[in-house]
Design a protein around this motif. Structure first.
Motif, short mmCIF file in Angstrom:
data_model
loop_
_atom_site.label_atom_id
_atom_site.label_comp_id
_atom_site.label_asym_id
_atom_site.label_seq_id
_atom_site.Cartn_x
_atom_site.Cartn_y
_atom_site.Cartn_z
N TRP A 139 3.32 -3.33 10.85
CA TRP A 139 4.90 -3.00 11.23
C TRP A 139 5.53 -4.34 11.75
N TYR A 140 6.88 -4.20 11.37
CA TYR A 140 7.71 -5.37 11.63
C TYR A 140 8.29 -5.10 13.07
N ASP A 141 8.79 -6.27 13.57
CA ASP A 141 9.45 -6.14 14.87
C ASP A 141 10.42 -4.98 15.16
N ASP A 142 11.34 -4.69 14.07
CA ASP A 142 12.33 -3.58 14.15
C ASP A 142 11.82 -2.47 14.24
N GLY A 143 10.57 -2.20 13.96
CA GLY A 143 9.94 -0.91 14.28
C GLY A 143 10.35 0.00 12.99
N GLU A 144 10.88 -0.40 12.08
CA GLU A 144 11.48 0.57 10.95
C GLU A 144 10.78 0.39 9.64
N ARG A 145 10.39 -0.88 9.42
CA ARG A 145 9.77 -1.35 8.21
C ARG A 145 8.25 -1.90 8.60
N TYR A 146 7.37 -1.82 7.31
CA TYR A 146 5.97 -2.24 7.49
C TYR A 146 5.66 -2.57 6.20
N ASP A 147 4.49 -3.52 6.18
CA ASP A 147 3.90 -4.19 5.04
C ASP A 147 2.57 -3.04 4.67
N LEU A 148 2.54 -2.62 3.75
CA LEU A 148 1.24 -2.04 3.40
C LEU A 148 0.26 -2.54 2.72
N GLU A 149 -1.11 -2.66 2.95
CA GLU A 149 -2.14 -3.08 2.04
C GLU A 149 -2.89 -1.82 1.56
N HIS A 150 -3.11 -1.48 0.41
CA HIS A 150 -3.51 -0.19 -0.25
C HIS A 150 -5.07 -0.97 -0.72
N PHE A 151 -6.14 -0.27 0.05
CA PHE A 151 -7.43 -0.66 -0.44
C PHE A 151 -8.04 0.54 -1.20
N GLN A 152 -8.74 0.12 -2.51
CA GLN A 152 -9.65 0.96 -2.98
C GLN A 152 -11.01 0.18 -3.28
N LEU A 153 -12.06 0.98 -2.83
CA LEU A 153 -13.39 0.54 -2.83
C LEU A 153 -14.02 1.41 -3.97
N VAL A 154 -14.26 0.72 -5.15
CA VAL A 154 -14.79 1.52 -6.56
C VAL A 154 -16.07 0.85 -6.62
#
Length: 263
Positions: free
Chosen positions: A184-199
């Motif tokens: 989450w960003y400090d503004d509480g509204e935006r966030y970076d997402l890491e999408h993991f797949q274990l194959v």
């Protein structure tokens, strides 16, 4: 952080692995979204633009129940797969690579514009959201229907989760595990997402990671943005009401003669 196009180009070949049964998910989503459309526009078939079609989860399903669907998406890899998947199911699905902020269609072309799967929140500024919504309104006929789905960000912003539960799907090679980490960003509204797949990879795992950013728009923020972009009859439909897995916003395109009188 990678661009939105890079994120979906990288994910296109594996996107179906998010679902335990992609075809069953397409059918369920088409039934739910089709019901929303039918309740407001009648049985159809209707001219539908899915402007964030990805690999075709909603577009293929809606085409399969008889609507005349066109798909567009920012990701060339995703739209290529959507077209190929539609063809294997003997469905026509014209597709175009296009940013939802610059839709390459004539005004008043469609009865319905769909933007589902939490796609709009990839736009991170008020101006970009407005540009996209105004463009969706432009390609809708008068009183045409806008259908958006997003995560339930009112609850999410209160809790600010840092991960999602793992999802498991089964393939011929074994089970695939998908989960996300949120920063989450400090503004509480935006966030970076890491999408993991274990194959599965022999006796071990291959780890595939894709990254992108979202704006966690609340219902109030999105309702106001849709109204400001020229829509009326803005309403929300919870998963328990219509069966779609995310909250759904619907709105009607204001008739152009009514809009001109406001100016």
């Amino acid at each position: 952080m990678s661009s939105v196009q890079d994120f979906y180009d990288a994910l296109a070949a594996d996107y179906h692995l998010i679902f335990p049964d992609w075809d069953a998910s397409m059918a369920r989503q088409a039934e739910a979204l089709g019901g929303v459309v039918r309740a407001r526009l009648g049985a159809g078939p209707h001219r539908v633009l899915d402007c964030s079609c990805g690999i075709g989860t909603q577009a293929i399903g809606l085409a399969g129940v008889g609507h005349r669907v066109v798909g567009s998406d920012l990701s060339p890899a995703a739209v290529a797969r959507a077209a190929a998947e539609a063809e294997t199911r003997d469905l026509g699905l014209p597709v175009t690579v296009a940013d939802m902020r610059a839709l390459p269609y004539r005004a008043s072309t469609f009865d319905v514009v769909v933007c589902a799967d939490n796609s709009l929140p990839h736009l991170l500024t008020t101006d970009d959201v407005r540009t996209a919504l105004v463009g969706m309104g432009r390609v809708l006929r008068d009183d045409g229907l806008l259908v958006l789905s997003v995560r339930d960000y009112d609850e999410i912003r209160a809790a600010r989760p840092t991960s999602t539960p793992p999802q498991v799907s089964t393939t011929a090679q074994g089970r695939v595990i998908t989960f996300q980490l949120w920063h989450w960003y400090d503004d509480g509204e935006r966030y970076d997402l890491e999408h993991f797949q274990l194959v599965p990879d022999g006796d071990g795992w291959e780890v595939r990671v894709r990254r992108t950013t979202y704006w966690a728009l609340t219902r109030g923020q999105l309702s106001d943005a849709v109204s400001d972009a020229g829509f009326a009859e803005v309403g929300w439909h919870d998963p328990g009401d219509g069966g779609f897995y995310q909250p759904v916003l619907t709105a009607r395109r204001v008739q152009r003669d009514r809009e001109s009188r406001k100016i």
